[in-house]
Motif scaffolding. Sequence first.
Motif, PDB file in Angstrom:
ATOM      1  N   GLN A  34       0.813  -1.210   0.000  1.00  0.00           N
ATOM      2  CA  GLN A  34       0.000   0.000   0.000  1.00  0.00           C
ATOM      3  C   GLN A  34       0.848   1.262   0.000  1.00  0.00           C
ATOM      4  N   PHE A  35       2.096   1.129   0.454  1.00  0.00           N
ATOM      5  CA  PHE A  35       3.000   2.276   0.566  1.00  0.00           C
ATOM      6  C   PHE A  35       4.414   1.833   0.201  1.00  0.00           C
ATOM      7  N   PRO A  36       5.125   2.543  -0.666  1.00  0.00           N
ATOM      8  CA  PRO A  36       6.558   2.268  -0.826  1.00  0.00           C
ATOM      9  C   PRO A  36       7.253   2.681   0.483  1.00  0.00           C
ATOM     10  N   TRP A  37       7.615   1.712   1.295  1.00  0.00           N
ATOM     11  CA  TRP A  37       8.049   1.950   2.674  1.00  0.00           C
ATOM     12  C   TRP A  37       9.379   1.248   2.888  1.00  0.00           C
ATOM     13  N   GLN A  77       7.931   8.952  -7.157  1.00  0.00           N
ATOM     14  CA  GLN A  77       7.269  10.244  -7.377  1.00  0.00           C
ATOM     15  C   GLN A  77       6.149  10.519  -6.359  1.00  0.00           C
ATOM     16  N   PRO A  78       6.443  10.455  -5.058  1.00  0.00           N
ATOM     17  CA  PRO A  78       5.388  10.661  -4.064  1.00  0.00           C
ATOM     18  C   PRO A  78       4.979  12.132  -3.961  1.00  0.00           C
ATOM     19  N   ASP A  79       3.788  12.349  -3.392  1.00  0.00           N
ATOM     20  CA  ASP A  79       3.361  13.705  -3.067  1.00  0.00           C
ATOM     21  C   ASP A  79       4.110  14.215  -1.846  1.00  0.00           C
ATOM     22  N   LYS A  80       4.465  13.301  -0.947  1.00  0.00           N
ATOM     23  CA  LYS A  80       5.186  13.648   0.281  1.00  0.00           C
ATOM     24  C   LYS A  80       6.025  12.452   0.693  1.00  0.00           C
ATOM     25  N   LEU A  81       7.193  12.717   1.239  1.00  0.00           N
ATOM     26  CA  LEU A  81       8.048  11.654   1.765  1.00  0.00           C
ATOM     27  C   LEU A  81       8.115  11.808   3.275  1.00  0.00           C
ATOM     28  N   ASN A  82       7.617  10.816   4.008  1.00  0.00           N
ATOM     29  CA  ASN A  82       7.671  10.823   5.469  1.00  0.00           C
ATOM     30  C   ASN A  82       8.939  10.108   5.903  1.00  0.00           C
ATOM     31  N   VAL A  83       9.723  10.751   6.769  1.00  0.00           N
ATOM     32  CA  VAL A  83      10.946  10.165   7.315  1.00  0.00           C
ATOM     33  C   VAL A  83      10.860  10.288   8.834  1.00  0.00           C
ATOM     34  N   ARG A 100       4.385   8.807   0.317  1.00  0.00           N
ATOM     35  CA  ARG A 100       2.957   9.017   0.549  1.00  0.00           C
ATOM     36  C   ARG A 100       2.335   9.732  -0.643  1.00  0.00           C
ATOM     37  N   TYR A 101       1.098   9.391  -0.867  1.00  0.00           N
ATOM     38  CA  TYR A 101       0.336   9.972  -1.972  1.00  0.00           C
ATOM     39  C   TYR A 101      -0.993  10.492  -1.446  1.00  0.00           C
ATOM     40  N   LYS A 102      -1.460  11.571  -2.020  1.00  0.00           N
ATOM     41  CA  LYS A 102      -2.772  12.096  -1.635  1.00  0.00           C
ATOM     42  C   LYS A 102      -3.862  11.073  -1.912  1.00  0.00           C
ATOM     43  N   SER A 103      -3.594  10.127  -2.793  1.00  0.00           N
ATOM     44  CA  SER A 103      -4.554   9.081  -3.133  1.00  0.00           C
ATOM     45  C   SER A 103      -4.385   7.808  -2.300  1.00  0.00           C
ATOM     46  N   ASP A 104      -3.409   7.765  -1.359  1.00  0.00           N
ATOM     47  CA  ASP A 104      -3.220   6.525  -0.606  1.00  0.00           C
ATOM     48  C   ASP A 104      -4.372   6.339   0.388  1.00  0.00           C
ATOM     49  N   PRO A 105      -4.578   5.105   0.864  1.00  0.00           N
ATOM     50  CA  PRO A 105      -5.793   4.785   1.618  1.00  0.00           C
ATOM     51  C   PRO A 105      -5.963   5.494   2.960  1.00  0.00           C
ATOM     52  N   VAL A 106      -4.913   6.099   3.512  1.00  0.00           N
ATOM     53  CA  VAL A 106      -5.053   6.777   4.805  1.00  0.00           C
ATOM     54  C   VAL A 106      -4.636   8.246   4.783  1.00  0.00           C
ATOM     55  N   TRP A 107      -4.320   8.775   3.605  1.00  0.00           N
ATOM     56  CA  TRP A 107      -3.906  10.185   3.501  1.00  0.00           C
ATOM     57  C   TRP A 107      -4.952  11.070   4.148  1.00  0.00           C
ATOM     58  N   PRO A 108      -4.574  12.061   4.916  1.00  0.00           N
ATOM     59  CA  PRO A 108      -3.232  12.512   5.301  1.00  0.00           C
ATOM     60  C   PRO A 108      -2.769  11.970   6.654  1.00  0.00           C
ATOM     61  N   LYS A 109      -3.437  10.973   7.179  1.00  0.00           N
ATOM     62  CA  LYS A 109      -3.107  10.424   8.494  1.00  0.00           C
ATOM     63  C   LYS A 109      -1.798   9.639   8.441  1.00  0.00           C
ATOM     64  N   PRO A 110      -1.176   9.412   9.603  1.00  0.00           N
ATOM     65  CA  PRO A 110      -0.001   8.529   9.650  1.00  0.00           C
ATOM     66  C   PRO A 110      -0.386   7.116   9.223  1.00  0.00           C
ATOM     67  N   VAL A 111       0.580   6.359   8.760  1.00  0.00           N
ATOM     68  CA  VAL A 111       0.324   5.011   8.240  1.00  0.00           C
ATOM     69  C   VAL A 111       0.274   3.936   9.324  1.00  0.00           C
ATOM     70  N   TRP A 112       0.786   4.216  10.512  1.00  0.00           N
ATOM     71  CA  TRP A 112       0.928   3.201  11.544  1.00  0.00           C
ATOM     72  C   TRP A 112      -0.407   2.755  12.108  1.00  0.00           C
ATOM     73  N   GLY A 113      -0.627   1.435  12.092  1.00  0.00           N
ATOM     74  CA  GLY A 113      -1.735   0.828  12.790  1.00  0.00           C
ATOM     75  C   GLY A 113      -3.124   1.107  12.241  1.00  0.00           C
ATOM     76  N   ILE A 114      -3.224   1.659  11.058  1.00  0.00           N
ATOM     77  CA  ILE A 114      -4.535   1.997  10.508  1.00  0.00           C
ATOM     78  C   ILE A 114      -5.108   0.818   9.705  1.00  0.00           C
ATOM     79  N   LEU A 115      -4.317   0.300   8.782  1.00  0.00           N
ATOM     80  CA  LEU A 115      -4.770  -0.777   7.892  1.00  0.00           C
ATOM     81  C   LEU A 115      -3.868  -1.995   8.029  1.00  0.00           C
ATOM     82  N   PRO A 116      -4.426  -3.184   7.860  1.00  0.00           N
ATOM     83  CA  PRO A 116      -3.541  -4.364   7.805  1.00  0.00           C
ATOM     84  C   PRO A 116      -2.682  -4.301   6.543  1.00  0.00           C
TER      85      PRO A 116
END
Length: 141
Positions: A34-37, A77-83, A100-116
């Motif tokens: 879901q995220f290039p991480w 080519q992300p909209d934002k890079l979280n480090v 991170r992308y504005k189109s990702d499933p949890v934007w703009p929230k943090p990615v931790w613990g939201i989705l499996p």
Amino acid sequence: MVNNDFQLHPQLAKDCFEVCNLPLSKILLLNDSQFPWFIQVPRLLGVSEIIELNDAQQSQLWYESKILSETISHQFQPDKLNVAALGNMVPQLHIHHIARYKSDPVWPKPVWGILPAKRYTQEARDKILLEMKQTLEEKLC
């Protein structure tokens, strides 16, 4: 600079694929399509905080983080890079680099613990690993 007795924390080993070793850090790909991480782990024993690194190690860590960030930005080519370096669950020092992308499933929230996590297919994983390894090794090794 690197410790030969270094071992990756078991949770990181379980959740990630190895991309490559840079002069200081091991670079990993988290198994969540879901995220290039990517995760950067200095290959040093018993280090949990950046401030525990000496000046040379800190400089190398930030240089490798910069190159990894540039590579992720170019490849994905992300909209934002979280480090971030959190370490609340895994005490071994590691730095997350998340495209991170504005189109990702949890934007703009943090990615931790939201989705499996959604595991990579072998084909998608192999393609990312090869491209990232080649690019990073050309720049740093």
